[in-house]
Design a protein around this motif. Structure first.
Motif: not given
Length: 123
Positions: A77-97
Motif C-alpha cells: 500500500d505504501g509503495a502504491t501510494e508512492t508510485i502514484s505521487s507526482p514527485i515519483f513521476a518526476k523522479f521516474q521521468k528523470n531516471l529514464i532520461e
C-alpha cells in the motif's frame, strides 16, 4: 557533517553510485528474478535487457527511498501510494532520461566481474 543528514544528489550521481553489487542483489529478490525472466522474453538484445534492468533496479531503490521519505509504510500500500505521487513521476521521468542518455558510461562504471555476472543473467 552529520552522517544521518540527507545530502542532495542529482540523478546521474545516483545512477553512477548504484552501478555496483546492488544490481546483482536485486537479481536475487523475487522482483528481480521475475524481471529477468520477462526481459529475456521481450527484448532481443542483451544491451536492451540490461538497460531496462538497470531502470527497474534503480526504480526499486528509488521507490523504497521515496516511500520512507514520504512517511508511507514499507508495504504494498505504501509503495502504491508512492508510485502514484507526482514527485515519483518526476523522479521516474528523470531516471529514464538519465539512463537512456548515459547507458554506455553507466555500464563502464561496473567492475569487469559485475558486468560479466549481469550479462550472464541475460545471455
Amino acid at each position: 557533517m552529520n552522517p544521518n543528514q540527507v545530502q542532495p544528489m542529482d540523478c546521474l550521481t545516483f545512477c553512477i553510485n548504484s552501478m555496483d553489487e546492488s544490481l546483482l542483489k536485486f537479481a536475487n529478490y523475487d522482483a528481480g528474478k521475475n524481471t529477468i525472466k520477462i526481459l529475456n522474453k521481450i527484448y532481443p538484445t542483451i544491451n536492451e535487457r540490461l538497460k531496462v534492468y538497470i531502470l527497474i533496479s534503480h526504480s526499486y531503490i528509488m521507490t523504497q527511498a521515496l516511500t520512507q521519505l514520504m512517511g508511507n509504510p514499507l508495504n504494498v500500500d505504501g509503495a502504491t501510494e508512492t508510485i502514484s505521487s507526482p514527485i515519483f513521476a518526476k523522479f521516474q521521468k528523470n531516471l529514464i532520461e538519465t539512463v537512456n542518455k548515459n547507458f554506455p558510461m553507466l555500464m563502464s562504471k561496473l567492475t569487469q566481474e559485475h558486468r560479466m555476472k549481469l550479462e550472464a543473467l541475460f545471455a
